[in-house]
Design a protein around this motif. Sequence first.
Motif, mmCIF file in Angstrom:
data_model
loop_
_atom_site.group_PDB
_atom_site.id
_atom_site.type_symbol
_atom_site.label_atom_id
_atom_site.label_comp_id
_atom_site.label_asym_id
_atom_site.label_seq_id
_atom_site.Cartn_x
_atom_site.Cartn_y
_atom_site.Cartn_z
ATOM 1 N N PHE A 132 50.402 35.410 39.178
ATOM 2 C CA PHE A 132 50.795 35.262 40.581
ATOM 3 C C PHE A 132 51.562 36.515 41.017
ATOM 4 C CE2 PHE A 132 53.516 34.011 44.089
ATOM 5 C CZ PHE A 132 52.623 33.342 44.898
ATOM 6 N N PRO A 133 51.040 37.222 42.051
ATOM 7 C CA PRO A 133 49.756 36.949 42.712
ATOM 8 C C PRO A 133 48.597 37.120 41.744
ATOM 9 C CG PRO A 133 50.626 39.076 43.371
ATOM 10 C CD PRO A 133 51.704 38.435 42.576
ATOM 11 N N PRO A 134 47.498 36.381 41.949
ATOM 12 C CA PRO A 134 46.408 36.375 40.976
ATOM 13 C C PRO A 134 45.697 37.719 40.890
ATOM 14 C CG PRO A 134 45.767 35.204 42.969
ATOM 15 C CD PRO A 134 47.215 35.510 43.108
ATOM 16 N N ARG A 135 45.262 38.030 39.687
ATOM 17 C CA ARG A 135 44.459 39.243 39.449
ATOM 18 C C ARG A 135 43.126 38.785 38.877
ATOM 19 N NH1 ARG A 135 42.415 43.612 40.342
ATOM 20 N NH2 ARG A 135 43.329 45.632 39.860
ATOM 21 N N TYR A 136 42.222 38.430 39.801
ATOM 22 C CA TYR A 136 40.919 37.923 39.388
ATOM 23 C C TYR A 136 40.052 39.053 38.826
ATOM 24 C CZ TYR A 136 42.244 33.933 42.312
ATOM 25 O OH TYR A 136 42.892 32.866 42.858
ATOM 26 N N PRO A 137 39.027 38.695 38.056
ATOM 27 C CA PRO A 137 38.056 39.715 37.669
ATOM 28 C C PRO A 137 37.495 40.400 38.917
ATOM 29 C CG PRO A 137 37.708 37.705 36.406
ATOM 30 C CD PRO A 137 38.737 37.379 37.445
ATOM 31 N N ALA A 138 37.370 41.727 38.838
ATOM 32 C CA ALA A 138 36.931 42.517 39.996
ATOM 33 C C ALA A 138 35.454 42.849 39.841
ATOM 34 C CB ALA A 138 37.757 43.796 40.104
ATOM 35 N N ALA A 139 34.658 42.461 40.846
ATOM 36 C CA ALA A 139 33.212 42.698 40.822
ATOM 37 C C ALA A 139 32.867 43.894 41.698
ATOM 38 C CB ALA A 139 32.455 41.466 41.291
ATOM 39 N N GLN A 140 31.865 44.630 41.257
ATOM 40 C CA GLN A 140 31.408 45.814 41.977
ATOM 41 C C GLN A 140 29.885 45.853 41.945
ATOM 42 O OE1 GLN A 140 33.391 49.370 40.768
ATOM 43 N NE2 GLN A 140 32.057 50.733 41.924
#
Length: 223
Positions: A132-140
């Motif tokens: 928090f704050p969330p660090r989601y997997p980043a898509a590209q």
Amino acid sequence: MRDKGVKVRGCGISAQTSGLQFSGLQFPEPQRHPSGMDAKKPKSRTRRFVIWLYMSSGVAIAAALGWMARVDQVRQVTELPLAALNVPLDLGRISMTPLNLWISGDAAPPVLVLRARLENITGETQDAPFGFPPRYPAAQLGEAQLADPRITLSRDNELLHQLHPRMPETVQFLWTLSGPPDGEEASITFFRQNFKLRDNIHGRAAGLGHEPAARLVVAEGGP
């Protein structure tokens, strides 16, 4: 001609203009510095300032070199290890095992789908598995960075709200694309949250910042 002195009776001391005579001993006057100043007089302010400037310049140069070395390390592009399907990743609070990754063209607009198994590896229920704050997997997709995904449970398609300890859940990460992919490569970067047993504020276990951990790549098509 010997200087005339003043004798004090009973003391054996005679004061003369050239020095002091005590019991037949002659004590010379204090030596003078060639510059006319006493030899033990403190150094001048200018000389002390020059010495301080010389020493501080060395410290400043060392600090500048250290800063430049750190900047150079940041600038260096490091290749992340490639993640593999069915191989778990330690992401700090959770262990994540990618199962399938594909681009679905059935929906309009198309969706990038990652099916994965999540497991809470802490000792308490996590309402924020990705921090928090969330660090989601980043898509590209190609050069375009996609927005944060929706995360749904595979068993009932409900949104993921929390993870209980040692109770794995199979979920789907859904990234909406702006249009049909044109043979572009899709990739996902996973982030690991650093963990500290005792933080600097409360002295207890806490999750800190995130850092890239691995990268998963897929081309257009099915699983």
